[in-house]
Design an enzyme around this catalytic site. Structure first.
Site: not given
Ligand code: NVA
Ligand code: CP
Length: 303
Positions: A106, A133, A136, A223, A261, A289
């Site tokens: 990540r 992502h 997801q 989101d 998500c 997931r």
């Molecule tokens: N768009 C959000 C998704 C988190 C799972 C982010 O990047 O923080």
């Molecule tokens: N939806 C998602 O990726 O959640 P986290 O940021 O908790 O991993």
């Protein structure tokens, strides 16, 4: 089935058939898991997980999934690695590849995961970058398939920020024959290249009008307005117009479902009434997931 691609960085890497097969396998693994049966398909396999950003779902579902399949996952905060002292992504990728069977990461910049994938000799999975992502969307498509029985011909409305989740969703729609209408404020549209490329396969419309996007939609998705890498100041560009509330949900199909998500900010991108209401399927979505990532790992790692 072994995938043709080594890495999953955006979701573009999968062809239509591979994506459908991952979803089928996820449904099968879910059934088995519910019966208390977990075949050790990844026995003796190890996954390294690098997190530059916080995570609840991605981290725990990958770790639990590896364990359930007989494998092992190492959680590596980037602060604990020599990365924090300036070791390059390339050298980190080459090193980890000598120890583990796959790497999940990540990251902030999408180029970081590309660099990791270029240098790793084992599969690399994007657990979220600023731009995509993919994991997801595997869970989201599985959830929609469970609820609607089919994917082809459906209409999804995406309301809010044309962000990382939205970009991977567009690829997912293109590969599942789902049409998608995206309502964002001006300047918050999804990646133009992703849209142009995917338009060859399905109907994709971009609008600044949420009512127009949700018209006839089978699925409504949103989101957070403030992703991990964003500044809070941007919220004012979204509120109140781009909030998914009951009045907006009423303009979609009567049997429309709501996906998010997570994590969610009730009162911002969605009201409590919607996310905690009867049309919401977010808890099945979050559970999925686990099952889709197990299916992905098996498809990447088993011959
Ligand atoms: N768009 C959000 C998704 C988190 C799972 C982010 O990047 O923080
Ligand atoms: N939806 C998602 O990726 O959640 P986290 O940021 O908790 O991993």
């Amino acid at each position: 089935m072994k995938l043709k691609t080594k890495n999953i960085l955006t979701l573009r890497e999968l062809d239509k058939k591979e994506l459908a097969e991952i979803l089928e396998l996820a449904i099968k693994l879910k059934k088995e898991h519910k019966k208390g049966k977990n075949t050790p398909l990844l026995k003796n396999k190890t996954l390294a997980m690098i997190f530059q950003k916080p995570s609840t779902r991605t981290r725990v579902s990958f770790e639990a999934g590896m364990f359930q399949l007989g494998g092992y996952a190492l959680n590596l905060s980037s602060n604990d690695l020599q990365l924090s002292r300036g070791e390059s992504i390339g050298d980190t990728a080459k090193t980890l590849s000598r120890y583990v069977n796959a790497i999940l990461a990540r990251v902030y910049e999408h180029e970081t995961i590309e660099e990791l994938a270029k240098n790793a000799t084992v599969p690399v999975i994007n657990g979220l970058s600023n731009s995509f992502h993919p994991c997801q969307i595997l869970a989201d498509l599985m959830t929609i398939k469970e609820k609607k029985k089919t994917l082809a011909g459906l209409k999804i409305a995406w309301v809010g920020d044309g962000n990382n989740v939205c970009n991977s969703l567009i690829y997912g729609c293109a590969k599942s024959s789902i049409n998608i209408a995206i309502a964002t404020p001006k300047g918050f549209e999804p990646n133009q290249r992703v849209v142009t490329e995917s338009k060859k396969h399905v109907e994709i419309s971009l609008t600044n009008d949420p009512s127009l996007a949700v018209k006839n939609a089978d699925v409504v998705m949103t989101d957070t307005f403030v992703s991990i890498h964003n500044d809070q100041k941007r919220i004012k560009k979204f509120l109140p117009k781009f909030q998914v509330n009951s009045s907006l949900m009423k303009q979609a199909k009567k049997d429309a479902i709501f996906l998010h998500c997570l994590p969610a900010k009730r009162g911002q991108e969605v009201t409590a009434e919607v996310i905690d209401g009867p049309q919401s399927v977010v808890w099945d979505e979050t559970e999925n997931r686990l099952h889709t990532q197990k299916a992905l790992l098996v498809s990447l790692l088993c011959i």
